[in-house]
Scaffold this motif. Structure first.
Motif, PDB file in Angstrom:
ATOM      1  N   TYR A  25     -59.979  29.493  28.037  1.00  0.00           N
ATOM      2  CA  TYR A  25     -58.537  29.664  27.838  1.00  0.00           C
ATOM      3  C   TYR A  25     -58.326  30.867  27.003  1.00  0.00           C
ATOM      4  N   THR A  26     -59.201  31.306  26.131  1.00  0.00           N
ATOM      5  CA  THR A  26     -59.079  32.538  25.338  1.00  0.00           C
ATOM      6  C   THR A  26     -59.172  33.693  26.227  1.00  0.00           C
ATOM      7  N   VAL A  27     -59.820  33.809  27.084  1.00  0.00           N
ATOM      8  CA  VAL A  27     -59.944  34.967  28.102  1.00  0.00           C
ATOM      9  C   VAL A  27     -58.913  35.047  28.633  1.00  0.00           C
ATOM     10  N   ALA A  28     -58.489  34.010  29.554  1.00  0.00           N
ATOM     11  CA  ALA A  28     -57.403  33.947  30.515  1.00  0.00           C
ATOM     12  C   ALA A  28     -55.965  34.149  29.853  1.00  0.00           C
ATOM     13  N   ARG A  29     -55.988  33.301  28.831  1.00  0.00           N
ATOM     14  CA  ARG A  29     -54.489  33.602  28.175  1.00  0.00           C
ATOM     15  C   ARG A  29     -54.618  34.510  26.947  1.00  0.00           C
ATOM     16  N   GLY A  30     -55.443  34.886  26.490  1.00  0.00           N
ATOM     17  CA  GLY A  30     -55.496  35.496  25.199  1.00  0.00           C
ATOM     18  C   GLY A  30     -55.890  36.960  25.462  1.00  0.00           C
ATOM     19  N   LEU A  31     -56.404  37.260  26.682  1.00  0.00           N
ATOM     20  CA  LEU A  31     -56.957  38.716  26.822  1.00  0.00           C
ATOM     21  C   LEU A  31     -56.656  39.507  28.364  1.00  0.00           C
ATOM     22  N   VAL A  32     -56.973  38.559  29.247  1.00  0.00           N
ATOM     23  CA  VAL A  32     -56.686  39.282  30.338  1.00  0.00           C
ATOM     24  C   VAL A  32     -55.162  39.063  30.723  1.00  0.00           C
ATOM     25  N   GLY A  33     -54.602  37.812  30.279  1.00  0.00           N
ATOM     26  CA  GLY A  33     -53.099  37.854  30.686  1.00  0.00           C
ATOM     27  C   GLY A  33     -52.523  38.711  29.953  1.00  0.00           C
ATOM     28  N   PRO A  34     -52.587  38.874  28.534  1.00  0.00           N
ATOM     29  CA  PRO A  34     -51.742  39.875  28.109  1.00  0.00           C
ATOM     30  C   PRO A  34     -51.707  41.320  28.404  1.00  0.00           C
ATOM     31  N   VAL A  35     -52.778  41.644  28.950  1.00  0.00           N
ATOM     32  CA  VAL A  35     -53.199  42.922  29.469  1.00  0.00           C
ATOM     33  C   VAL A  35     -52.193  43.230  30.860  1.00  0.00           C
ATOM     34  N   PHE A  36     -52.199  42.000  31.770  1.00  0.00           N
ATOM     35  CA  PHE A  36     -51.447  42.214  32.939  1.00  0.00           C
ATOM     36  C   PHE A  36     -50.149  41.968  32.681  1.00  0.00           C
ATOM     37  N   PHE A  37     -49.689  41.350  31.543  1.00  0.00           N
ATOM     38  CA  PHE A  37     -48.230  41.196  31.193  1.00  0.00           C
ATOM     39  C   PHE A  37     -47.805  42.497  30.522  1.00  0.00           C
ATOM     40  N   TYR A  38     -48.774  43.193  29.977  1.00  0.00           N
ATOM     41  CA  TYR A  38     -48.185  44.596  29.509  1.00  0.00           C
ATOM     42  C   TYR A  38     -47.859  45.578  30.639  1.00  0.00           C
ATOM     43  N   LYS A  39     -48.574  45.722  31.578  1.00  0.00           N
ATOM     44  CA  LYS A  39     -48.649  46.418  32.620  1.00  0.00           C
ATOM     45  C   LYS A  39     -46.985  46.140  33.385  1.00  0.00           C
ATOM     46  N   MET A  40     -47.020  44.878  33.492  1.00  0.00           N
ATOM     47  CA  MET A  40     -45.783  44.225  34.215  1.00  0.00           C
ATOM     48  C   MET A  40     -44.522  44.315  33.395  1.00  0.00           C
ATOM     49  N   SER A  41     -44.719  44.513  32.006  1.00  0.00           N
ATOM     50  CA  SER A  41     -43.426  44.676  31.203  1.00  0.00           C
ATOM     51  C   SER A  41     -43.158  46.213  31.206  1.00  0.00           C
ATOM     52  N   ALA A  42     -44.225  47.112  31.107  1.00  0.00           N
ATOM     53  CA  ALA A  42     -43.861  48.624  31.278  1.00  0.00           C
ATOM     54  C   ALA A  42     -43.376  48.891  32.860  1.00  0.00           C
ATOM     55  N   PHE A  43     -43.604  48.187  33.556  1.00  0.00           N
ATOM     56  CA  PHE A  43     -42.953  48.705  34.915  1.00  0.00           C
ATOM     57  C   PHE A  43     -41.720  48.111  34.888  1.00  0.00           C
ATOM     58  N   TYR A  44     -41.287  47.068  34.821  1.00  0.00           N
ATOM     59  CA  TYR A  44     -39.994  46.404  34.877  1.00  0.00           C
ATOM     60  C   TYR A  44     -39.146  47.341  33.846  1.00  0.00           C
ATOM     61  N   MET A  45     -39.382  47.403  32.569  1.00  0.00           N
ATOM     62  CA  MET A  45     -38.715  48.307  31.680  1.00  0.00           C
ATOM     63  C   MET A  45     -38.462  49.799  32.072  1.00  0.00           C
ATOM     64  N   SER A  46     -39.157  50.257  33.013  1.00  0.00           N
ATOM     65  CA  SER A  46     -39.133  51.844  33.410  1.00  0.00           C
ATOM     66  C   SER A  46     -37.891  51.665  34.111  1.00  0.00           C
ATOM     67  N   GLY A  47     -37.434  50.480  34.675  1.00  0.00           N
ATOM     68  CA  GLY A  47     -36.304  50.658  35.742  1.00  0.00           C
ATOM     69  C   GLY A  47     -36.684  50.788  37.154  1.00  0.00           C
ATOM     70  N   LYS A  48     -37.835  51.005  37.466  1.00  0.00           N
ATOM     71  CA  LYS A  48     -38.443  51.257  38.660  1.00  0.00           C
ATOM     72  C   LYS A  48     -38.106  50.207  39.613  1.00  0.00           C
ATOM     73  N   ALA A  49     -37.932  49.039  39.365  1.00  0.00           N
ATOM     74  CA  ALA A  49     -37.689  47.636  40.100  1.00  0.00           C
ATOM     75  C   ALA A  49     -36.288  47.707  39.985  1.00  0.00           C
ATOM     76  N   GLY A  50     -35.389  48.425  39.530  1.00  0.00           N
ATOM     77  CA  GLY A  50     -33.910  48.132  39.318  1.00  0.00           C
ATOM     78  C   GLY A  50     -33.257  47.894  40.815  1.00  0.00           C
ATOM     79  N   ASP A  51     -33.520  48.585  41.959  1.00  0.00           N
ATOM     80  CA  ASP A  51     -33.119  48.570  42.961  1.00  0.00           C
ATOM     81  C   ASP A  51     -33.038  47.139  43.731  1.00  0.00           C
ATOM     82  N   VAL A  52     -34.014  46.340  43.362  1.00  0.00           N
ATOM     83  CA  VAL A  52     -34.436  45.146  44.007  1.00  0.00           C
ATOM     84  C   VAL A  52     -34.407  44.065  43.118  1.00  0.00           C
ATOM     85  N   ILE A  53     -34.883  44.179  41.641  1.00  0.00           N
ATOM     86  CA  ILE A  53     -34.765  43.321  40.617  1.00  0.00           C
ATOM     87  C   ILE A  53     -33.845  43.720  39.562  1.00  0.00           C
ATOM     88  N   PRO A  54     -32.986  42.773  39.389  1.00  0.00           N
ATOM     89  CA  PRO A  54     -31.492  43.068  38.368  1.00  0.00           C
ATOM     90  C   PRO A  54     -32.328  43.109  37.106  1.00  0.00           C
TER      91      PRO A  54
END
Length: 247
Positions: free
Chosen positions: A176-205
């Motif tokens: 659980y620690t590895v999945a949700r405390g380590l790997v999950g947050p890294v992917f979440f950071y990449k996802m957040s950076a992409f969405y906040m950059s506005g690159k998905a604005g044309d298809v995802i509000p």
């Protein structure tokens, strides 16, 4: 090549299936557990039937996607997996509303999860790649967690259940620690950076992107807090056992 999956929603069929599984657990498999534990055991049972299959389905849907990205359109296969998980969380939400209405944390968790799944499936129609990857991180611990939880329900009554609960605690906590405390947050950071950059604005509000980031971020924070408390409890119990042996 994408699997041939019907474009219409399979939510009603999956929802009926999970309700039936819950009833089988309640009236057949756990019929001798008594009224105190039967509802929770039945909830664990449908979670078992959802978690591991959801991981394999999500991985298959991700790998079969021609172009994978945070803003990619949902494929029919991905929508099927979303329907599968929406049906599970809806049926388990009913369990909490009926049997444990005071468990506000889990009710809020299920409502927040359903918000992300439903908006991705029915409104935005994009972003299933990110949602399903997060689903894999969340459900990869499902089998171990639910067996651990079932043993925990009976550990005060059965020594074998207590031993099983203690035996499973370290590997479950570690996974659980590895999945949700380590790997999950890294992917979440990449996802957040992409969405906040506005690159998905044309298809995802932007409202959808921001709401997904907030919901997932809070869920990760709560998960880390929960597993941290379990680790501390385990270390206390082990220390107490060592002290008793030394006397």
């Amino acid at each position: 090549m994408e699997a041939v999956i019907p474009e219409y929603s399979l939510f009603p069929s999956f929802f009926a299936m999970f309700c039936l599984i819950y009833l089988i657990g309640y009236f057949v498999i756990f019929r001798n557990w008594g009224p105190k534990h039967r509802p929770d055991a039945s909830s664990c049972f449908i979670s078992l039937c959802h978690g591991t299959p959801a991981v394999f389905l999500a991985l298959s849907a991700i790998l079969s996607q021609p172009i994978r990205g945070f803003a990619s359109p949902n494929t029919n296969f991905q929508n099927l997996v979303l329907d599968f998980s929406i049906a599970y969380f809806t049926s388990d939400l009913l369990h909490y509303l009926i049997f444990v209405p005071g468990d506000y944390l889990f009710i809020a968790h299920h409502l927040a999860t359903l918000f992300v799944l439903v908006t991705c499936r029915c409104l935005v129609l994009h972003g299933a790649f990110a949602v399903l990857v997060l689903l894999v991180f969340a459900e990869v611990t499902s089998f171990c967690q639910n067996v651990w939880a079932l043993a925990g329900l009976r550990k005060a009554e059965l020594p074998s259940a207590a031993r099983m609960h203690m035996f499973l605690s370290p590997p479950f906590y570690a996974l659980y620690t590895v999945a949700r405390g380590l790997v999950g947050p890294v992917f979440f950071y990449k996802m957040s950076a992409f969405y906040m950059s506005g690159k998905a604005g044309d298809v995802i509000p932007m409202w959808a992107s921001v709401s997904w980031i907030v919901v997932v971020g809070v869920a990760i924070a709560v998960s880390i807090l929960w597993i941290s408390n379990l680790w501390m409890k385990l270390f206390r119990e082990m220390s107490q056992k060592e002290e008793k042996k030394g006397r």
